[in-house]
Scaffold this motif. Sequence first.
Motif, mmCIF file in Angstrom:
data_model
loop_
_atom_site.group_PDB
_atom_site.id
_atom_site.type_symbol
_atom_site.label_atom_id
_atom_site.label_comp_id
_atom_site.label_asym_id
_atom_site.label_seq_id
_atom_site.Cartn_x
_atom_site.Cartn_y
_atom_site.Cartn_z
ATOM 1 N N TYR A 1 -8.634 -11.348 7.114
ATOM 2 C CA TYR A 1 -8.430 -10.737 8.318
ATOM 3 C C TYR A 1 -7.267 -9.781 8.241
ATOM 4 C CZ TYR A 1 -10.575 -15.106 10.031
ATOM 5 O OH TYR A 1 -11.679 -16.293 10.443
ATOM 6 N N CYS B 1 0.863 -1.170 0.237
ATOM 7 C CA CYS B 1 0.061 -0.067 -0.006
ATOM 8 C C CYS B 1 0.723 1.187 0.042
ATOM 9 C CB CYS B 1 -0.976 -0.085 1.154
ATOM 10 S SG CYS B 1 -2.293 -1.320 1.237
ATOM 11 N N GLY C 1 -6.966 3.363 6.188
ATOM 12 C CA GLY C 1 -8.015 4.114 5.482
ATOM 13 C C GLY C 1 -8.337 3.600 3.856
ATOM 14 N N ARG C 2 -8.209 2.377 3.720
ATOM 15 C CA ARG C 2 -8.374 1.574 2.248
ATOM 16 C C ARG C 2 -9.523 1.053 2.477
ATOM 17 N NH1 ARG C 2 -3.216 2.289 -0.402
ATOM 18 N NH2 ARG C 2 -2.081 3.848 0.846
ATOM 19 N N GLN C 3 -10.231 0.413 1.219
ATOM 20 C CA GLN C 3 -11.192 -0.360 1.142
ATOM 21 C C GLN C 3 -10.951 -1.733 0.543
ATOM 22 O OE1 GLN C 3 -13.810 0.808 -2.127
ATOM 23 N NE2 GLN C 3 -15.319 -0.676 -1.954
ATOM 24 N N ASP D 1 -8.432 -6.830 6.144
ATOM 25 C CA ASP D 1 -9.224 -6.109 6.462
ATOM 26 C C ASP D 1 -8.468 -5.053 7.495
ATOM 27 O OD1 ASP D 1 -12.281 -5.595 7.133
ATOM 28 O OD2 ASP D 1 -11.601 -5.950 9.091
ATOM 29 N N SER D 2 -7.590 -5.769 8.469
ATOM 30 C CA SER D 2 -6.846 -4.669 9.342
ATOM 31 C C SER D 2 -6.177 -3.842 8.760
ATOM 32 C CB SER D 2 -6.065 -5.524 10.342
ATOM 33 O OG SER D 2 -5.505 -4.892 11.071
ATOM 34 N N ALA E 1 -6.559 -2.272 6.082
ATOM 35 C CA ALA E 1 -7.592 -1.543 5.045
ATOM 36 C C ALA E 1 -8.133 -0.387 6.339
ATOM 37 C CB ALA E 1 -8.612 -1.918 4.372
ATOM 38 N N ARG E 2 -8.447 -0.833 7.509
ATOM 39 C CA ARG E 2 -8.872 -0.030 8.385
ATOM 40 C C ARG E 2 -7.646 0.811 9.192
ATOM 41 N NH1 ARG E 2 -9.863 -2.636 12.607
ATOM 42 N NH2 ARG E 2 -9.370 -4.991 12.150
ATOM 43 N N LEU E 3 -6.540 0.252 9.093
ATOM 44 C CA LEU E 3 -5.284 1.054 9.514
ATOM 45 C C LEU E 3 -4.792 2.184 8.739
ATOM 46 C CD1 LEU E 3 -3.197 1.221 11.937
ATOM 47 C CD2 LEU E 3 -1.949 -0.241 10.325
#
Length: 415
Positions: free
Chosen positions: A146, A125, A156-158, A149-150, A152-154
């Motif tokens: 998992y 990223c 700010g991605r989708q 997803d983590s 992405a949340r960290l």
Amino acid sequence: MTTQPESSTSTRPTGGDHPQDKARCREGLDPFFSSAHGFATDGKVHLNGNSLGPPRDGLTGELENVVHGQWSARQVQGWFRDGWLDLPRTIGDKLAALLGAAPGQIVVAGETTSTTLFNALIAACRLREDRPVLLVETSSFPTDLYIADSVARLLGRQVVTESGGGFDLFLQENGTRVAAAVAAPVDFRTGERRGIGPTTALCHAVGSISVWDLSHATGVLPVDLDANDVDLAVGCGYKYLGGGPGAPAFLYVPFRLQQAVDLPLSGWHGHARPFAMSPTFEPASGIDRGRTGTPPLLSLVALNHALDPLLHVGIHALHRRSRELAEFFLECLELSRPDLLEQLVSPRDADRRGGHLALRIPGAEGVEEALAERGVLVDSRPPDLVRFAFAPLYVTREQVRHAVHHLSDVVKEAR
């Protein structure tokens, strides 16, 4: 001492065309047959691709030598005098030979597969900071989902999950929004293969970073990382590598990205001058930047010991052997239990699958337990899949026939 399972005494056709006769005939000519006796199988048939295979004979002596001959004798000096500090790269270069990579591009930092994947995904990223999407296959191993997803949340991605052809289609139509595409060359449930070359080429056509989870392919399937121009890859040290419980994972970073990749876990062993104890992190110039903290020595020793026979045989011969064993399993099923063969969820074409087969059987977990009681180790995946993994070095054709015989009995008893 490794022993082979006793032959079945069930009634069967006579003549040389029966799989049992073929198995015994072929074993006598099989160069792999003797290698099966070099593993501590305790007389069991190891078809479990879950995490562990049997250890190689001699591992205890190898570990005792490190503990008593090196650690006890030299203590901290063992890091410098016995090559301990070099093991992450030494093992990485051994893995490179199995993975189709030049030396100097793989490191075994001593982390778990989950941690290593997290490191790779963040780095991917960071290489594409202006892109909002992480693309992941719907059928990925849960850890991959998992971690994605983590991340992405960290950041700010989708996260976008797509299966099969939908994964490729999303890359073609929306690829300029994709920072990284995460995939595996072998589906952990069905064994179905995804072509590394074509998928990586799709990623490059739209400028996204390819990240591969090689855990179910390493040691049994040629992946040709350099030839396929892969960007980043991770994989575990157990399964077909046989590194033992919790064996550390590896990270692949090609030369072309080593100066650009920015890994989030910046431990002191990844520093350009680790013993300078600088307060500011300066990444090592090569693959060593993928290292983190002090590596788990004994786990590295066990993994290093497991790799030697795999390297001696070579990945292409290992792959051929695994295919032959799987085909023999299907041949035995076709003759004795065609009804079970109809429950095959893996591709029938050997070119389209990895090192394991999966059958859909109701009560799969109970089937796994019943087979274990008979000395046949397999694994199940919910809700109803039973997997049979064909590790090339310690599984024999006679053991495959033995496993099919007991599978037939277990399923019959359950009905």
